[in-house]
Design an enzyme around this catalytic site. Structure first.
Site, PDB file in Angstrom:
ATOM      1  N   TYR A 183       0.486  -1.822  -0.518  1.00 49.81           N
ATOM      2  CA  TYR A 183       0.186  -0.119   0.056  1.00 49.81           C
ATOM      3  C   TYR A 183       1.381   1.005  -0.039  1.00 49.81           C
ATOM      4  O   TYR A 183       0.845   2.184  -0.163  1.00 49.81           O
ATOM      5  CB  TYR A 183      -0.750  -0.276   1.333  1.00 49.81           C
ATOM      6  CG  TYR A 183      -1.763   0.714   1.222  1.00 49.81           C
ATOM      7  CD1 TYR A 183      -3.689   0.494   0.929  1.00 49.81           C
ATOM      8  CD2 TYR A 183      -1.178   2.222   1.746  1.00 49.81           C
ATOM      9  CE1 TYR A 183      -4.482   1.852   0.432  1.00 49.81           C
ATOM     10  CE2 TYR A 183      -2.520   3.392   1.442  1.00 49.81           C
ATOM     11  CZ  TYR A 183      -4.125   3.783   1.120  1.00 49.81           C
ATOM     12  OH  TYR A 183      -4.801   4.203   0.985  1.00 49.81           O
ATOM     13  N   PHE A 237      -7.886  19.593 -24.544  1.00 52.25           N
ATOM     14  CA  PHE A 237      -8.329  18.333 -25.222  1.00 52.25           C
ATOM     15  C   PHE A 237      -9.651  18.077 -24.035  1.00 52.25           C
ATOM     16  O   PHE A 237     -10.115  18.912 -23.777  1.00 52.25           O
ATOM     17  CB  PHE A 237      -7.782  16.890 -24.515  1.00 52.25           C
ATOM     18  CG  PHE A 237      -8.172  15.492 -25.105  1.00 52.25           C
ATOM     19  CD1 PHE A 237      -7.451  15.643 -26.118  1.00 52.25           C
ATOM     20  CD2 PHE A 237      -8.775  14.747 -23.871  1.00 52.25           C
ATOM     21  CE1 PHE A 237      -9.079  13.605 -26.166  1.00 52.25           C
ATOM     22  CE2 PHE A 237      -8.997  13.867 -24.401  1.00 52.25           C
ATOM     23  CZ  PHE A 237      -9.293  13.680 -25.242  1.00 52.25           C
ATOM     24  N   ASP A 238     -10.579  17.511 -24.214  1.00 55.64           N
ATOM     25  CA  ASP A 238     -12.158  17.162 -24.175  1.00 55.64           C
ATOM     26  C   ASP A 238     -12.441  16.907 -22.833  1.00 55.64           C
ATOM     27  O   ASP A 238     -13.083  18.255 -21.886  1.00 55.64           O
ATOM     28  CB  ASP A 238     -13.097  16.221 -25.088  1.00 55.64           C
ATOM     29  CG  ASP A 238     -13.120  15.353 -25.147  1.00 55.64           C
ATOM     30  OD1 ASP A 238     -11.356  14.958 -24.559  1.00 55.64           O
ATOM     31  OD2 ASP A 238     -13.770  14.673 -25.463  1.00 55.64           O
ATOM     32  N   ASP A 294       0.550  19.305 -20.869  1.00 55.91           N
ATOM     33  CA  ASP A 294      -1.091  18.304 -21.091  1.00 55.91           C
ATOM     34  C   ASP A 294       0.133  17.512 -21.900  1.00 55.91           C
ATOM     35  O   ASP A 294      -0.285  17.825 -23.412  1.00 55.91           O
ATOM     36  CB  ASP A 294      -2.505  18.507 -21.079  1.00 55.91           C
ATOM     37  CG  ASP A 294      -2.662  17.692 -21.921  1.00 55.91           C
ATOM     38  OD1 ASP A 294      -2.358  16.528 -21.469  1.00 55.91           O
ATOM     39  OD2 ASP A 294      -3.782  17.592 -22.716  1.00 55.91           O
ATOM     40  N   ALA A 345       0.678  14.098 -22.574  1.00 53.54           N
ATOM     41  CA  ALA A 345       0.075  12.374 -23.405  1.00 53.54           C
ATOM     42  C   ALA A 345       0.067  12.041 -24.167  1.00 53.54           C
ATOM     43  O   ALA A 345       1.481  10.523 -24.759  1.00 53.54           O
ATOM     44  CB  ALA A 345      -1.528  12.439 -23.654  1.00 53.54           C
ATOM     45  N   LYS A 367      -0.991   6.984 -23.599  1.00 56.23           N
ATOM     46  CA  LYS A 367      -0.606   7.297 -25.171  1.00 56.23           C
ATOM     47  C   LYS A 367       0.690   6.477 -25.058  1.00 56.23           C
ATOM     48  O   LYS A 367       1.144   5.374 -25.318  1.00 56.23           O
ATOM     49  CB  LYS A 367      -0.952   8.913 -25.398  1.00 56.23           C
ATOM     50  CG  LYS A 367      -2.190   8.781 -25.716  1.00 56.23           C
ATOM     51  CD  LYS A 367      -3.324   9.255 -24.543  1.00 56.23           C
ATOM     52  CE  LYS A 367      -4.131   9.678 -24.388  1.00 56.23           C
ATOM     53  NZ  LYS A 367      -5.862   9.627 -24.358  1.00 56.23           N
ATOM     54  N   HIS A 376     -20.418  13.056 -26.222  1.00 51.88           N
ATOM     55  CA  HIS A 376     -20.187  12.698 -27.294  1.00 51.88           C
ATOM     56  C   HIS A 376     -19.920  11.139 -26.967  1.00 51.88           C
ATOM     57  O   HIS A 376     -20.477   9.843 -27.522  1.00 51.88           O
ATOM     58  CB  HIS A 376     -19.143  12.410 -28.504  1.00 51.88           C
ATOM     59  CG  HIS A 376     -17.632  12.857 -26.917  1.00 51.88           C
ATOM     60  ND1 HIS A 376     -17.087  14.335 -26.348  1.00 51.88           N
ATOM     61  CD2 HIS A 376     -16.727  11.900 -26.871  1.00 51.88           C
ATOM     62  CE1 HIS A 376     -16.547  13.566 -25.772  1.00 51.88           C
ATOM     63  NE2 HIS A 376     -16.272  12.649 -26.785  1.00 51.88           N
TER      64      HIS A 376
END
Ligand code: F0G
Length: 458
Positions: A72, A124-125, A215, A217, A258, A450
């Site tokens: 843990y 990004f969304d 960001d 990714a 990604k 979406h």
């Protein structure tokens, strides 16, 4: 003779590719309310819905999985990951999260408050979703040329420094949460951001006292584009370039699904101890204790290896070449695709492809449905459905960009699969004049609609 290019890996395990008939697909997509997210994956032949979490792990990653430490607190897997993150990004502090949007949730819980502005390059969304959920505003400062589908520009993901400076100049410093730069810029078509642009953003941020968050990714693909397109970087390694990119930021969010080639995982990287400590509280509430944050020990182990494999130049070359092959084959057929081709995906301009379908009837979603019916291809709409309604006026946001994204999973499909996808798109292209009507929304969620929208054919 020069020897031809080959992939720097071979296959050890395979999975069937499912074939189906057009009749079956017509029935299945109707049952799925014309939303490709509702399809069972065994009803999809080539799945290009996303390159996220869909990559094939290496034998080395699978071996690392077996050695995961599931303690843990203080697991060795956590330290393996910490070392990899330090070496690849330079950040001293990090928090593991279960995926990229969780990293956004934790970091924005500290940085973003109601009424704030968050400038950046086409967020990004999920990033935009987390900003708008906090009643703040994502301000898109992407360069204008990014919206010209055919314009050739090596770094179409760049931030327009004038637009950014306007936002910084016109608003009090306390109102700007941070600047978010997405590398590569997914929404603008998987387009890279140049090192010169990152430097320029850093200078502006310093002048106005604002933090820069990457960001990240697809940071490795971004580094590959810098190496192959930007002057002065040809002889630098991907890892040297990545380190320089991150040196211009105060922190990063990462969707490890990604460029780190794992099926699940994410993290936040920090330069400042203070920010790390503030975010730690939210990590414990939302994700888990600081040394696992939503990930199993085995997943952290696989991710640590994935960070090294994903920043290998040969691997990146094979990947970006394959995406480009799909783009080039479709372009030869006359299909309107966004250029230059992106790092992770090919984007079809649906307003051009299905020019008879009015934008109110969602041409990109209509085209995505047609690609599925024609050959079992699953792509995704990056257009008016994904853009959601304006939070204030509740009107649909028609931006003049309605794209179908065909995202290529890493180390999964062959060039033959790409040729099949291009052939399917060509068949639809040849009958495009017969497609005159699109889709109507039957039911939708107020945000990120979406994913769950239900549609019907007109
Ligand atoms: N940032 C970017 C640039 C992304 O592309 C994504 C995810 C995220 C953040 C969120 O990460 O999915 O791990 O929570 N993009 C996927 C896609 C879903 O299909 O482009 P996540």
């Amino acid at each position: 003779m020069d020897l031809p290019f080959i992939e720097p890996f071979k296959t050890k395990m395979v999975e069937p590719v499912y074939r189906s008939t057009r009749l079956e697909r017509e029935k299945w997509i109707s049952e799925a309310s014309y939303n490709l997210f509702n399809l069972r994956s065994d009803r999809v032949t080539i799945d290009l819905l996303t390159d996220s979490g869909t990559g094939a792990m290496s034998d080395s990653q699978w071996a690392a999985l077996m050695q995961g430490d599931e303690s843990y607190a203080g697991a060795s897997s956590y330290y393996n990951l910490k070392n990899a993150i330090k070496e690849i990004t330079g950040f001293n502090y990090f928090l593991p999260t279960h995926q990229g949007r969780a990293a956004e949730n934790v970091l924005f819980s500290v940085l973003v408050k109601e009424g704030d502005l968050v400038p950046g390059n086409s967020h990004f969304d999920t990033t935009k979703g987390h900003i708008e959920f906090r009643k703040a505003e994502a301000v898109d400062c992407t360069i204008d040329i990014a919206y010209d589908f055919k314009a050739q520009h090596p770094f179409k993901g760049n931030v327009d420094l004038n637009k950014l400076e306007n936002v910084l100049k016109k608003n009090p410093r306390e109102k700007i949460s941070c600047i978010i730069v997405t590398i590569t810029n997914n929404t603008a078509g998987g387009q890279p951001v140049s090192m010169a642009n990152l430097k320029g953003i850093r200078q502006l941020a310093d002048r106005y006292g604002i933090r820069v968050i990457l960001d990240s990714a697809r940071f490795a693909e971004n580094a590959w584009f810098i190496k192959t397109r930007e002057e002065g970087y040809a002889n630098k390694s991907i890892r040297e370039i990545a380190l320089e990119m991150f040196s211009y930021a105060d922190g990063m969010t990462m969707s490890s699904k990604k460029d780190a080639i794992v099926n699940m995982g994410g993290f936040i990287g920090f330069r400042e101890e203070d920010l790390f400590k503030k975010a730690s509280m939210f990590n414990i509430i939302f994700e888990g204790f600081l040394t696992y944050g939503g990930m199993a020990g085995r997943d952290m182990n696989a991710l640590a290896r994935g960070l090294y494999e994903g920043t290998d130049f040969e691997y990146l070359s094979s990947r970006i070449r394959q995406v480009g092959l799909l783009g080039a084959t479709m372009k030869e057929c006359g299909i309107p695709v966004l250029e230059p081709f992106g790092g992770h995906a090919i984007f079809i301009d649906a307003l051009d492809f299905l020019h008879a379908v009015p934008q109110e009837e969602f041409p990109a979603q209509t085209l995505a449905v047609e690609l599925y019916i024609e050959g079992g291809i699953r792509g995704t709409e990056i257009g008016a459905l994904m853009a959601d309604r304006d939070p204030v006026t509740r009107e649909n946001r028609f931006t003049g960009r309605d794209l179908v994204r065909l995202a290529v999973p890493r180390r999964v499909y062959s060039d033959n699969h790409m040729d099949y996808v291009a052939a399917v798109a060509k068949n639809v292209f040849e009958r495009r004049e017969s497609i005159k009507r699109g889709l109507r929304i039957r039911e939708e969620a107020p945000i990120l609609r979406h994913f769950t929208v239900e549609l019907e054919r007109l």
